[in-house]
Design a protein around this motif. Structure first.
Motif, mmCIF file in Angstrom:
data_model
loop_
_atom_site.group_PDB
_atom_site.id
_atom_site.type_symbol
_atom_site.label_atom_id
_atom_site.label_comp_id
_atom_site.label_asym_id
_atom_site.label_seq_id
_atom_site.Cartn_x
_atom_site.Cartn_y
_atom_site.Cartn_z
ATOM 1 N N PRO A 12 0.811 -1.229 0.000
ATOM 2 C CA PRO A 12 0.000 0.000 0.000
ATOM 3 C C PRO A 12 0.842 1.276 0.000
ATOM 4 C CG PRO A 12 -0.864 -1.561 1.590
ATOM 5 C CD PRO A 12 0.457 -2.110 1.117
ATOM 6 N N ASP A 43 -7.104 3.872 4.170
ATOM 7 C CA ASP A 43 -8.069 2.781 4.269
ATOM 8 C C ASP A 43 -7.374 1.488 4.698
ATOM 9 O OD1 ASP A 43 -10.773 1.676 3.843
ATOM 10 O OD2 ASP A 43 -9.781 0.556 2.231
ATOM 11 N N HIS A 44 -6.216 1.217 4.121
ATOM 12 C CA HIS A 44 -5.433 0.036 4.503
ATOM 13 C C HIS A 44 -5.080 0.086 5.994
ATOM 14 C CE1 HIS A 44 -2.338 -3.070 4.468
ATOM 15 N NE2 HIS A 44 -1.558 -2.189 5.094
ATOM 16 N N CYS A 45 -4.636 1.233 6.458
ATOM 17 C CA CYS A 45 -4.258 1.388 7.867
ATOM 18 C C CYS A 45 -5.468 1.231 8.785
ATOM 19 C CB CYS A 45 -3.607 2.751 8.087
ATOM 20 S SG CYS A 45 -2.043 2.943 7.207
ATOM 21 N N ARG A 47 -8.145 -0.553 8.386
ATOM 22 C CA ARG A 47 -8.569 -1.957 8.493
ATOM 23 C C ARG A 47 -7.741 -2.732 9.499
ATOM 24 N NH1 ARG A 47 -9.057 -2.639 2.225
ATOM 25 N NH2 ARG A 47 -6.909 -2.255 2.618
ATOM 26 N N GLN A 48 -6.505 -2.323 9.741
ATOM 27 C CA GLN A 48 -5.679 -3.002 10.745
ATOM 28 C C GLN A 48 -6.269 -2.859 12.148
ATOM 29 O OE1 GLN A 48 -1.464 -2.315 10.767
ATOM 30 N NE2 GLN A 48 -1.338 -2.289 8.538
#
Length: 117
Positions: A12, A43-45, A47-48
């Protein structure tokens, strides 16, 4: 609180920088165009932490006009964990962040788009 796992070598992050380079090659620097690159990374961060990034979030305020930010990080209970406001290199980042806080923002991620070559 869970730590964010993010390194420069992660896909990402690489996608983010690739997108910025592509925009730079096209001469595109305004925030509404390049914020999509950061939105994917954010968005990737999110979801973590089992959060959802909701673009164009409206903050309702009593007896005032709503405040709209570029995004909000929400958990499964619809509690906000931060707000995102995209800014470009022509903006005064500290001034823009202060304006959002003064208008009622509790926490913010204020992104400045920079060119990396």
């Amino acid at each position: 609180m869970q730590r964010l796992e993010l390194k420069a070598t992660h896909k990402p992050v690489q996608n983010y920088y690739t997108a910025l380079l592509q925009f730079n090659d096209l001469g595109v620097t305004h925030e509404t165009a390049v914020r999509s690159a950061f939105q994917g990374l954010l968005d990737h961060c999110a979801r973590q932490h089992d959060w959802t990034l909701v673009p164009e979030w409206e903050i309702r305020r009593p007896r005032q006009h709503p405040l709209r930010v570029d995004g909000a990080l929400l958990d499964n209970f619809s509690l906000t964990h931060g707000f995102w406001e995209a800014k470009d290199i022509r903006d005064d980042l500290p001034k823009e962040a202060r304006k959002k806080f003064d208008l009622g923002g509790r926490s913010a991620i204020v992104g400045e788009v920079t060119t990396h070559v």
